[in-house]
Design a protein around this motif. Structure first.
Motif, PDB file in Angstrom:
ATOM      1  N   UNK A  30       1.009  -0.792  -0.205  1.00 19.43           N
ATOM      2  CA  UNK A  30      -0.172  -0.329   0.198  1.00 19.43           C
ATOM      3  C   UNK A  30       1.175   1.232  -0.316  1.00 19.43           C
ATOM      4  N   UNK A  31       1.464   2.358  -1.232  1.00 19.49           N
ATOM      5  CA  UNK A  31       2.458   2.947  -1.202  1.00 19.49           C
ATOM      6  C   UNK A  31       1.802   4.047  -0.353  1.00 19.49           C
ATOM      7  N   UNK A  32       2.628   4.610   0.144  1.00 15.35           N
ATOM      8  CA  UNK A  32       1.955   6.253   0.596  1.00 15.35           C
ATOM      9  C   UNK A  32       2.751   7.413  -0.851  1.00 15.35           C
ATOM     10  N   UNK A  33       0.647   7.441  -0.465  1.00 17.93           N
ATOM     11  CA  UNK A  33       1.455   9.345  -1.245  1.00 17.93           C
ATOM     12  C   UNK A  33       1.130  10.860  -0.565  1.00 17.93           C
ATOM     13  N   UNK A  34       1.177  11.035   0.111  1.00 15.58           N
ATOM     14  CA  UNK A  34       1.657  12.025   0.637  1.00 15.58           C
ATOM     15  C   UNK A  34       2.150  13.321   0.310  1.00 15.58           C
ATOM     16  N   UNK A  35       1.211  14.687   0.728  1.00 16.50           N
ATOM     17  CA  UNK A  35       2.475  16.109   0.167  1.00 16.50           C
ATOM     18  C   UNK A  35       2.793  16.404   1.689  1.00 16.50           C
ATOM     19  N   UNK A  36       3.514  17.020   1.772  1.00 16.01           N
ATOM     20  CA  UNK A  36       4.199  17.860   2.797  1.00 16.01           C
ATOM     21  C   UNK A  36       4.107  19.199   3.206  1.00 16.01           C
ATOM     22  N   UNK A  37       3.541  19.766   3.851  1.00 20.86           N
ATOM     23  CA  UNK A  37       2.994  21.353   3.706  1.00 20.86           C
ATOM     24  C   UNK A  37       3.716  21.729   4.985  1.00 20.86           C
ATOM     25  N   UNK A  38       3.794  23.157   5.251  1.00 25.70           N
ATOM     26  CA  UNK A  38       4.550  23.973   6.624  1.00 25.70           C
ATOM     27  C   UNK A  38       5.253  24.995   6.093  1.00 25.70           C
ATOM     28  N   UNK A  39       5.819  25.454   6.649  1.00 23.80           N
ATOM     29  CA  UNK A  39       6.433  27.139   6.798  1.00 23.80           C
ATOM     30  C   UNK A  39       8.460  26.220   6.722  1.00 23.80           C
ATOM     31  N   UNK A 135      -1.832  13.489 -11.317  1.00 22.83           N
ATOM     32  CA  UNK A 135      -2.448  12.270 -10.718  1.00 22.83           C
ATOM     33  C   UNK A 135      -3.185  11.356 -11.596  1.00 22.83           C
ATOM     34  N   UNK A 136      -4.424  12.760 -11.560  1.00 29.28           N
ATOM     35  CA  UNK A 136      -5.001  11.876 -12.630  1.00 29.28           C
ATOM     36  C   UNK A 136      -4.649  10.552 -13.426  1.00 29.28           C
ATOM     37  N   UNK A 137      -3.893  11.503 -14.642  1.00 31.30           N
ATOM     38  CA  UNK A 137      -3.626  11.329 -15.805  1.00 31.30           C
ATOM     39  C   UNK A 137      -3.122   9.578 -15.335  1.00 31.30           C
ATOM     40  N   UNK A 138      -2.433   9.240 -13.808  1.00 31.08           N
ATOM     41  CA  UNK A 138      -1.467   8.458 -13.831  1.00 31.08           C
ATOM     42  C   UNK A 138      -2.401   7.221 -13.418  1.00 31.08           C
ATOM     43  N   UNK A 139      -3.214   8.227 -12.768  1.00 30.45           N
ATOM     44  CA  UNK A 139      -4.669   7.271 -11.718  1.00 30.45           C
ATOM     45  C   UNK A 139      -4.001   6.846 -10.532  1.00 30.45           C
ATOM     46  N   UNK A 140      -3.315   8.284 -10.143  1.00 34.05           N
ATOM     47  CA  UNK A 140      -2.982   7.982  -8.325  1.00 34.05           C
ATOM     48  C   UNK A 140      -4.079   8.704  -7.945  1.00 34.05           C
ATOM     49  N   UNK A 141      -3.242   8.978  -6.433  1.00 35.96           N
ATOM     50  CA  UNK A 141      -4.444   9.717  -5.215  1.00 35.96           C
ATOM     51  C   UNK A 141      -3.612   9.722  -4.740  1.00 35.96           C
ATOM     52  N   UNK A 142      -4.156  10.633  -3.708  1.00 38.09           N
ATOM     53  CA  UNK A 142      -3.149  11.188  -2.396  1.00 38.09           C
ATOM     54  C   UNK A 142      -3.664  10.359  -1.291  1.00 38.09           C
ATOM     55  N   UNK A 143      -3.013  10.150  -0.572  1.00 35.09           N
ATOM     56  CA  UNK A 143      -3.208   9.605   0.818  1.00 35.09           C
ATOM     57  C   UNK A 143      -3.619  10.912   1.521  1.00 35.09           C
ATOM     58  N   UNK A 144      -2.626  11.706   1.896  1.00 31.76           N
ATOM     59  CA  UNK A 144      -3.065  12.833   3.019  1.00 31.76           C
ATOM     60  C   UNK A 144      -2.702  14.101   2.476  1.00 31.76           C
ATOM     61  N   UNK A 145      -2.288  15.627   3.146  1.00 27.17           N
ATOM     62  CA  UNK A 145      -1.284  16.283   3.116  1.00 27.17           C
ATOM     63  C   UNK A 145      -0.991  16.528   4.514  1.00 27.17           C
ATOM     64  N   UNK A 146      -0.013  16.441   4.942  1.00 30.50           N
ATOM     65  CA  UNK A 146       0.074  16.682   6.039  1.00 30.50           C
ATOM     66  C   UNK A 146       0.628  18.095   5.976  1.00 30.50           C
ATOM     67  N   UNK A 147      -0.157  18.491   7.349  1.00 32.04           N
ATOM     68  CA  UNK A 147       0.408  20.534   7.340  1.00 32.04           C
ATOM     69  C   UNK A 147       0.414  20.580   9.319  1.00 32.04           C
ATOM     70  N   UNK A 148       2.264  20.285   9.241  1.00 31.03           N
ATOM     71  CA  UNK A 148       2.746  20.610  10.170  1.00 31.03           C
ATOM     72  C   UNK A 148       3.102  21.945  10.271  1.00 31.03           C
ATOM     73  N   UNK A 149       2.505  22.846  11.950  1.00 36.19           N
ATOM     74  CA  UNK A 149       2.031  23.995  12.097  1.00 36.19           C
ATOM     75  C   UNK A 149       3.213  24.157  13.426  1.00 36.19           C
ATOM     76  N   UNK A 150       3.200  25.476  13.063  1.00 36.85           N
ATOM     77  CA  UNK A 150       4.247  26.670  14.511  1.00 36.85           C
ATOM     78  C   UNK A 150       4.232  27.903  14.537  1.00 36.85           C
ATOM     79  N   UNK A 151       4.428  28.710  15.768  1.00 35.51           N
ATOM     80  CA  UNK A 151       3.970  29.809  15.503  1.00 35.51           C
ATOM     81  C   UNK A 151       5.208  30.582  14.892  1.00 35.51           C
ATOM     82  N   UNK A 152       5.014  31.809  14.365  1.00 39.69           N
ATOM     83  CA  UNK A 152       6.036  32.104  13.533  1.00 39.69           C
ATOM     84  C   UNK A 152       7.279  32.914  13.720  1.00 39.69           C
TER      85      UNK A 152
END
Ligand code: AMP
Length: 256
Positions: A30-39, A135-152
């Motif tokens: 079950x390959x994981x497909x993730x986007x990592x967000x954060x400053x 991703x749609x053209x490759x028949x792939x889907x994201x599992x999640x977008x993880x947002x790492x959050x901290x005060x500025x």
């Protein structure tokens, strides 16, 4: 904390063109497909390495493509890449057009058998929309977008103390993660440097670019029910444990 060596050499991602990876993680059930967000400075890169080790997913960082290009001879750089490197030096975002062209050239990496961790891409809503199409053209889907959050303020303090190995890309911090020998990489013995875009003027520009362009991505992924928010204070291990819990309790976690 000593981070493990990557399971993938990422040659295809970093160099593009005909480059092939010499090592890559075996295909996952079950390959994981993730986007990592954060400053910038929030610790995304460190978490990407830990997640990569855990899931076998390949860390695909657009910032690393630009840093790799910095070692290319000036005469071999395309005009678009020269312009991108100048934006990067000032802490500005590279244009969507250039980033999307680079990602499109490397889109085969999205089919990596171990899955992928997109680190630093997408950075704008239009990049996120373009990623959906690729991703749609490759028949792939994201599992999640993880947002790492901290005060500025915490983010700014972290960035100022960060030191990077220009050879193996390992990241240290003068206070929270000093190398065993000052100024020297624990992993490969090369000299550690402060990235040009971690210098004070560039940090201010990068934080403004983040607030303007990247923060709206949280709403984008929230609407798609893919967003997992993680409080990014603490040790890398604590943040990683929070991430694993967050993914396990997210909607799309049935295969964890
Ligand atoms: P990073 O290592 O992800 O912080 O990226 C370093 C720099 O590369 C950024 O400050 C931007 O100049 C550029 N960059 C990396 N990824 C992107 C992206 N997806 N969109 C625009 N610029 C980017």
């Amino acid at each position: 904390m000593n981070l493990p060596a990557s399971l993938n050499d990422r040659a295809a991602w970093l160099r593009g063109g005909d480059a092939c990876c010499n090592i890559s993680a075996p295909p996952a059930a079950h390959p994981k497909r993730l986007v990592l967000l954060g400053a910038p400075g929030v610790g995304k890169g460190t978490q990407a390495e830990l997640l990569s080790r855990h899931f076998g997913a390949c860390q695909l960082s657009t910032g690393d493509i630009f840093r790799a290009a910095k070692n290319t001879r000036e005469s071999e750089l395309s005009p678009a890449m020269k312009c991108a490197l100048e934006c990067m030096r000032k802490g500005e975002l590279v244009t969507d057009e250039t980033v999307l062209a680079l990602v499109a050239e490397r889109s085969g990496c999205l089919n990596c058998g171990g899955g992928f961790l997109l680190d630093g891409f997408p950075r704008t809503v239009s990049q996120a929309e373009a990623l959906e199409k690729v991703l749609a053209a490759r028949n792939l889907k994201l599992d999640a977008a993880i947002s790492y959050e901290l005060p500025l303020e915490s983010v700014v303090a972290r960035l100022g103390g960060r030191r990077t190995c220009m050879k193996c890309k390992a990241v240290f911090h003068l206070e929270s993660r000093p190398p065993a020998k000052a100024g020297i990489c624990d992993h490969c013995g090369s000299v550690l440097e402060q990235r040009e875009d971690d210098k004070p003027d560039a940090i201010r520009v990068r934080m403004a670019a983040y607030q303007r362009s990247t923060a709206p991505l949280c709403d984008f992924y929230h609407r798609k029910e893919l967003l997992v928010r993680i409080h990014a204070d603490g040790t890398p291990e604590q943040i990683f444990a929070r991430t694993a819990d967050g993914l396990a309790s997210s909607k799309s976690s049935s295969c964890l």
